[in-house]
Design a protein around this motif. Structure first.
Motif, mmCIF file in Angstrom:
data_model
loop_
_atom_site.group_PDB
_atom_site.id
_atom_site.type_symbol
_atom_site.label_atom_id
_atom_site.label_comp_id
_atom_site.label_asym_id
_atom_site.label_seq_id
_atom_site.Cartn_x
_atom_site.Cartn_y
_atom_site.Cartn_z
ATOM 1 N N SER B 190 -25.917 11.685 14.246
ATOM 2 C CA SER B 190 -27.016 11.285 13.360
ATOM 3 C C SER B 190 -27.373 12.426 12.416
ATOM 4 C CB SER B 190 -28.241 10.870 14.182
ATOM 5 O OG SER B 190 -28.643 11.938 15.009
ATOM 6 N N VAL B 242 -22.889 4.236 10.002
ATOM 7 C CA VAL B 242 -22.905 5.198 8.896
ATOM 8 C C VAL B 242 -22.923 4.416 7.584
ATOM 9 C CG1 VAL B 242 -20.397 5.444 9.179
ATOM 10 C CG2 VAL B 242 -21.631 7.013 7.669
ATOM 11 N N TYR B 263 -26.062 8.946 8.761
ATOM 12 C CA TYR B 263 -25.482 8.655 10.075
ATOM 13 C C TYR B 263 -26.593 8.367 11.071
ATOM 14 C CZ TYR B 263 -21.112 10.579 8.329
ATOM 15 O OH TYR B 263 -19.977 10.793 7.598
ATOM 16 N N ALA B 269 -23.911 7.118 15.014
ATOM 17 C CA ALA B 269 -22.556 6.733 14.622
ATOM 18 C C ALA B 269 -21.587 7.190 15.697
ATOM 19 C CB ALA B 269 -22.196 7.374 13.285
#
Lengths: 585, 585
Positions: B190, B242, B263, B269
């Protein structure tokens, strides 16, 4: 980014590097005491900061728009123009007899820098008007003067210069626009002109076009060109036969409409002769010094604004450790970034010093009673003008590009606003005589002035600055004096080489551009040292001007010897069959 | 303007200046005879000329467009990409085991120049994919290799490099993106990444993102960064967490989408580790040499295209008389314009020579069995890489700007197309490590390689070129040998100054940028002379390469002594209270 007018720097450089203080003592500025000067620059600085500068970004984004023969400037421009003329800024330079303030060129130069820093696209419009005022003042009939000067001086109307045609840019001999005698003392003009700055706009009701064209019986080449005044709106209120056929889509100065103007599609635009028939180029030369100085100041202006933006960012942006910093340090602490920032600041100040010094020499030439002394000052100004124009505009481009680099990836994003400086700056080495033309002018017309005495005196005056710097014996100046002395030696040597009787024109021309740069490094370095010596004499402050002079001498003027070599030993490589082969497609 | 791939120049410079001929004799290129090389470059040149180059103008005008998370590339780009991959160009460098052609880096370098000349914005996409392929080949698990390499090598999928975050550009220690162990061997990523080239596009169905992020228990700074692979589409066909949140509005490379990637807005992700935890930067270093070389080649590429445009215009445009011409002469006949054109051509050729020589050294390091010799070649390449990157990209900008100048007012009009080269080029000194970072890398990491032996050998090899030039005793070379000898002396002196035991890091860093330029003048001048000597040996043709070498040595390398002075005597001006005052706002 916020622009703040560098009023203190401008006043300091005018006073010292530009020699306004000395000139004042000589009596060149009887009506301009220090307080008046400072009040004018201060007020202009406030206007540039508060009213003009905020126009720049939106002007770039929106651009001047063309539809059906009309041009709409970006939001805020027309209003700012009206406030600007209402405040009297348009008449700074013009004769009081025509409603102007009759202030010296040095003041006009400083204000020109300020408007161009605020918005290059905005400042262009009055710059063109000023050029026209000069030409009309010097060459037009009393009738034309009475009819047009008051409104041009007040700014109620603006003016344009119509030279370029598609086939005739640097080479005005190729002009084809025609003018025919109408029999009533007026003329009918026809033809197409391109790249006409503010050829059409929504600031004012009327636009006064100065147009170069040929009479039917004119000789070929540049001796057959005449200058005409053709207004957009005729004295009887009717529209003249001249229209804007479109505006260019340019790399920068988007807010400034660059127009294609078409004359005579309905039989001929009504125009009146300015000066004598076939003497149009001579009339243009009248305004050339100021116009070229004005463009040089645009280079200074953009460099100043780009430097301010880069400094602000470099103090704020934190990346990497420096000087044992705890966390990430502001990037201004990194030596390589400092080198970029000092280069930006030093180059800007050097260019400003050269431009302002040229302005003071023009003032001296106008105010000096003794004809020989006046002529010498005029020639000194004429020597400096191509350097002021070309070096300062190159500096504008180089400094704006460094400004992008200081910003890193953010510099490449248009919203950041610093890429615009680079785009805007890029026109300045091109218009008002390309920088190549300036270099040729310097080498072929200016070096021979007064049989070489003008350049000899100039070089001697640079040496005098270095002598005083050496005598000051200030450790803060580092090796500024010896480095600058070397640069002046290199300039002296290259000057003598060009002037040698055996020199062919092609050899001299081949080195014109490096020669001009070499001259600028010596003269710019001397300007910075002059300011530094004044700062040392004052004996207060943190010696920032001393640091700039030292940085320039030790890090930039060091390029002088290589440039001198290009001048004196580089020409051979430009010609011959092998060079031809190197340039084969 | 029409681009024509400079196939002959590329082959000549590869063979001679870059030393591919000598390396072939040493056995570095067992599978690459001259005919094969020439056939590959020829074919790539045709594709770049016929398919890629026509995309450039419209790509600039239209730009990549973003809407609802999707990016649409300009008309023709996706189709050209598919034709390009179908022709097998994406796999030039990759291992044959994964479907690549396993060709040498020298060939990849030449083709990289060609695509970037055709359209810098087009060529960027595969350049990023190549970097990812390298990292995956060197560090990823077999499973990841099998899953991703074949489609990345064929070009069916593309890849991106996700490093930069708003607060972390040059300084990756400041990265904040997070990765958490999911327990099944995968990770959840992230964070926000900016300036992601081709982070989203419409060329392919899937995009493989390589992402730098921190594990929860990672140490602070650069030793706590790991590299992850996170595809846009997961192996089960679902979309990964994403998204592209927008594209930047940039000065240039408009057709290349520069994306903000977000993300983990829906929990993280899915990604897989590449290499070891906390060793992400080491994985990045693997691909750094090729990536930086690739960007240097972009500089060469733009310079080449700008030069072709300027030459074509200068042959066609007529202004002013020259050499006693009857009417107006083509501007190429004017000495000042010739100086600009020769500068453009010589700088381009010098940068190309340096880049290609770095490529050949990389090939030598890979092909040499003897570990010591292989290491020496690798270190030689590593020494040259920052010079290849920084000098070539500066040359790209300088030459593109000269190209605008040659065009005069037409150069400032966007439709002419040459202002675009200037805008496109301006990103190259910034990304893949700013040129300031390259200079620091050269001074702090590369000069000390092999205890200084790497740079000593390099300088000795430059001296060897000059010795052979002097022995050739060819009048056509003018003063190339003595001028270049002086440049190498200056380099030698500056190198010893930096290496002195007493030197503080701050002093050395202060001169890093002029030092890199100085090195490039010596190395670039030697590259041109190497080509010139080969041309003289061949004893045929009009000796265009000889003329270029002479021009560069006599007119450009002459800047060396001034640069050396900035290195060895310029640092003092950067620091202290006075310099601080000079940089005060």
């Amino acid at each position: 980014m916020t622009y703040r007018a560098p009023v203190t720097d401008i006043l300091f450089t005018l006073e010292h590097a530009a020699g306004l203080g000395r000139a004042r003592e000589e009596g060149v500025y009887p009506d301009l005491d220090g307080d008046t000067l400072s009040a004018v620059i201060d007020e202009a600085g406030a206007f540039a900061t508060d009213v003009v500068a905020p126009l720049s970004r939106e002007g770039d984004r929106h651009g001047a728009r063309f539809a059906d023969g009309a041009v709409t400037t970006p939001p805020g421009f027309a209003d700012a123009y009206r406030r600007w003329t209402a405040a009297g800024w348009n008449g700074v330079l013009a004769d009081e007899a025509h409603g102007g303030q009759g202030l010296p060129v040095a003041v006009w130069a400083a204000t020109t820098e300020l408007w161009a820093s605020g918005s290059l696209a905005f400042g262009l419009c009055p710059m063109l008007t000023h050029g026209a005022i000069e030409a009309i003042e010097a060459h037009a009939s009393e009738e034309l003067k009475e009819r047009y000067l008051p409104k041009l001086v007040s700014g109620e109307w603006t003016a344009t210069m119509n030279l370029t045609e598609p086939q005739a840019g640097s080479d005005l001999a190729l002009l084809r626009a025609k003018a025919e005698r109408a029999g009533d003392g007026s003329y009918r003009i026809s033809g197409q002109k391109i790249f006409i700055t503010y050829g059409e706009h929504d600031f004012t009701d009327n636009i006064v076009h100065l147009v170069l064209a040929r009479l039917p019986d004119a000789p070929a080449g540049t001796r057959g060109i005449s200058l005409f005044l053709a207004p957009k709106v005729l004295p009887d209120g009717s529209r003249n036969d001249v229209v804007c056929a479109g505006v260019e889509h340019k790399l920068g100065i988007h807010a400034s409409p660059t127009c294609t103007m078409v004359y005579g599609e309905k039989g001929g635009a009504v125009g009146w002769l300015v000066g004598e028939e076939n003497r149009g180029l001579a009339c243009m030369f009248t305004m050339m010094n100021n116009a070229r100085l004005g463009v040089g100041l645009e280079g200074v202006a953009i460099a100043e604004r780009a430097t301010q933006d880069a400094l602000a960012y470099a103090r704020e942006r934190r990346q990497g450790r420096a000087n044992g910093s705890d966390g990430a340090a502001p990037i201004i602490a990194h030596p390589d970034v400092r080198r970029m920032l000092l280069t930006m600041r030093a180059m800007t100040a050097a260019a400003r010093g050269i431009c302002y010094r040229a302005a003071v020499e023009i003032d001296r030439s106008r105010a000096t009673a003794d004809p020989a002394a006046a002529r010498a000052a005029h020639e000194r100004a004429s020597l400096l003008i191509p350097i002021a124009k070309a070096f300062s505009t190159d500096v504008g481009c180089e400094v704006a590009s460094l400004g992008v680099q200081v910003h890193g990836g953010m510099g490449y994003i248009e919203e950041t606003g610093v890429a615009q400086h680079m785009r805007d700056a890029r026109i300045t080495p091109i218009y008002e005589g390309t920088n190549g033309i300036q270099a040729i002018d310097l080498v072929t017309r200016k070096l021979p002035l007064a049989d070489g005495e003008t350049v000899r005196i100039e070089i001697a005056s640079l040496r005098d600055v270095v002598r005083r710097a050496a005598e000051a014996n200030a450790p803060e100046l580092g090796a500024a004096a010896p480095r600058l002395a070397e640069a002046i030696d290199a300039l002296d040597h290259a000057t003598a080489w060009i002037a040698a009787a055996s020199r062919s024109p092609a050899e001299a021309l081949a080195g014109a551009t490096p020669y001009l740069r070499l001259f600028a490094l010596a003269a710019g370095g001397a300007a910075l040292v002059e300011d530094a010596l004044a700062e040392l004499r004052a004996g207060e402050g943190a010696l920032g001007r001393v640091a700039l002079a030292r940085f320039f001498a030790e890090n930039i003027a060091t390029g002088a010897s290589g440039l001198a070599r290009s001048v004196t030993e580089g020409a051979g490589a430009l010609d011959g069959a092998a060079a031809e082969a190197a340039l084969a497609s």
